[in-house]
Design a protein around this motif. Structure first.
Motif, PDB file in Angstrom:
ATOM      1  N   ARG A 184       0.839  -1.191   0.000  1.00  0.00           N
ATOM      2  CA  ARG A 184       0.000   0.000   0.000  1.00  0.00           C
ATOM      3  C   ARG A 184       0.878   1.245   0.000  1.00  0.00           C
ATOM      4  O   ARG A 184       2.079   1.175   0.213  1.00  0.00           O
TER       5      ARG A 184
ATOM      6  N   ASP B 219      -5.432   6.956  -2.703  1.00  0.00           N
ATOM      7  CA  ASP B 219      -6.508   6.502  -3.597  1.00  0.00           C
ATOM      8  C   ASP B 219      -6.154   6.641  -5.078  1.00  0.00           C
ATOM      9  O   ASP B 219      -6.803   6.029  -5.932  1.00  0.00           O
TER      10      ASP B 219
ATOM     11  N   GLY C  50      -3.446   5.537  -6.334  1.00  0.00           N
ATOM     12  CA  GLY C  50      -2.554   4.438  -6.691  1.00  0.00           C
ATOM     13  C   GLY C  50      -1.090   4.793  -6.550  1.00  0.00           C
ATOM     14  O   GLY C  50      -0.217   3.963  -6.823  1.00  0.00           O
TER      15      GLY C  50
ATOM     16  N   LYS D 249      -7.692   1.938   5.010  1.00  0.00           N
ATOM     17  CA  LYS D 249      -8.471   2.402   3.855  1.00  0.00           C
ATOM     18  C   LYS D 249      -7.715   2.500   2.532  1.00  0.00           C
ATOM     19  O   LYS D 249      -8.354   2.617   1.480  1.00  0.00           O
TER      20      LYS D 249
ATOM     21  N   PRO E 137      -5.937   1.654  -0.922  1.00  0.00           N
ATOM     22  CA  PRO E 137      -6.029   0.492  -1.819  1.00  0.00           C
ATOM     23  C   PRO E 137      -4.758  -0.347  -1.774  1.00  0.00           C
ATOM     24  O   PRO E 137      -3.670   0.171  -1.492  1.00  0.00           O
ATOM     25  N   ARG E 138      -4.897  -1.615  -2.002  1.00  0.00           N
ATOM     26  CA  ARG E 138      -3.746  -2.534  -1.998  1.00  0.00           C
ATOM     27  C   ARG E 138      -3.229  -2.722  -3.416  1.00  0.00           C
ATOM     28  O   ARG E 138      -4.012  -2.881  -4.349  1.00  0.00           O
TER      29      ARG E 138
ATOM     30  N   ASP F   6      -4.040  -5.905  -6.199  1.00  0.00           N
ATOM     31  CA  ASP F   6      -5.396  -6.455  -6.040  1.00  0.00           C
ATOM     32  C   ASP F   6      -6.116  -6.439  -7.380  1.00  0.00           C
ATOM     33  O   ASP F   6      -5.876  -5.591  -8.219  1.00  0.00           O
TER      34      ASP F   6
END
Length: 217
Positions: free
Chosen positions: A7, A178, A180, A211, A213-214, A217
């Motif tokens: 992350r 968020d 990326g 919270k 994003p990973r 994924d």
């Protein structure tokens, strides 16, 4: 200490404090708050000798906390202080020249990436990372929308990691995550009230853990 690999991670920008000992103590405290990938040390208004003194105090503190110490602009100070890398705010040509000179010895990244065309020029030099924003560009609570947009575009297309400058509100880190982007840089959000710095670092890491994003994924 290795941090969360999947992350967005935190990059700290050292605050402008004239007293080297005070600056070092504040940074050391902040680093106790949790995961920090790297710490960028700007020169601010210091002459070369004073900058050297500040760097020599900061670099071992940063490295002992498991973060990479990146000196802004001055390769001699970076070398003498045994820093991990050099953060440059110049052109693609300047970054390419530094990479040629220090490849394999120093992390080289940064760039004056104010638009897509310039960002791609910097990317052609294959830096270790690209930076969207200014080191002292945290003048509003939120991250600058242009830098957020550039980070989102870059992260969706290019494998070279990017750092996006956040705002003065610690929650701006999540807006950056968020996109990326691999890294979010914070300065006043963490150091605006130095006594709170460790708790802010902890809070930002908790927010990103919960919270952000990973990757993959």
């Amino acid at each position: 200490m290795t941090g969360p690999e999947n992350r967005c991670r935190l990059v700290l920008i050292v605050p402008d404090i004239a007293d080297a000992d005070e600056q070092a103590n504040i940074v050391a405290d902040a680093l106790k708050g949790g995961d920090v990938a790297s710490v960028i040390v700007p020169q601010y208004g210091l002459d070369a000798g004073a900058f050297q003194k500040h760097a020599e105090k900061l670099v071992p503190i940063i490295q002992n906390a498991g973060a990479a110490a990146l000196i802004a602009g001055d390769s001699r100070v970076a070398g003498r202080s045994k820093a991990d890398g050099l953060h440059l705010t110049g052109s693609a040509a300047e970054i390419a020249e530094a990479i040629d000179k220090h490849a394999g010895k120093l992390i080289i990244g940064g760039g004056k990436a104010t638009d897509r065309h310039t960002a791609l020029e910097i990317g052609e030099a294959r830096p270790d990372y690209i930076f969207f924003g200014k080191l002292d560009g945290d003048i509003k609570p939120e991250a600058h929308p242009k830098n957020v947009a550039l980070g989102e575009w870059w992260a969706s297309m290019i494998e070279i990691p990017c750092i996006v400058m956040g705002g003065t509100d610690p929650a701006s880190a999540l807006v950056v995550a968020d996109t990326g982007a691999e890294f979010v840089a914070l300065r006043l959000a963490v150091f605006g009230e130095p006594g709170l710095a460790p708790s802010v670092v902890a809070r930002v890491n908790a927010l990103l853990d919960e919270k952000a994003p990973r990757f993959g994924d």
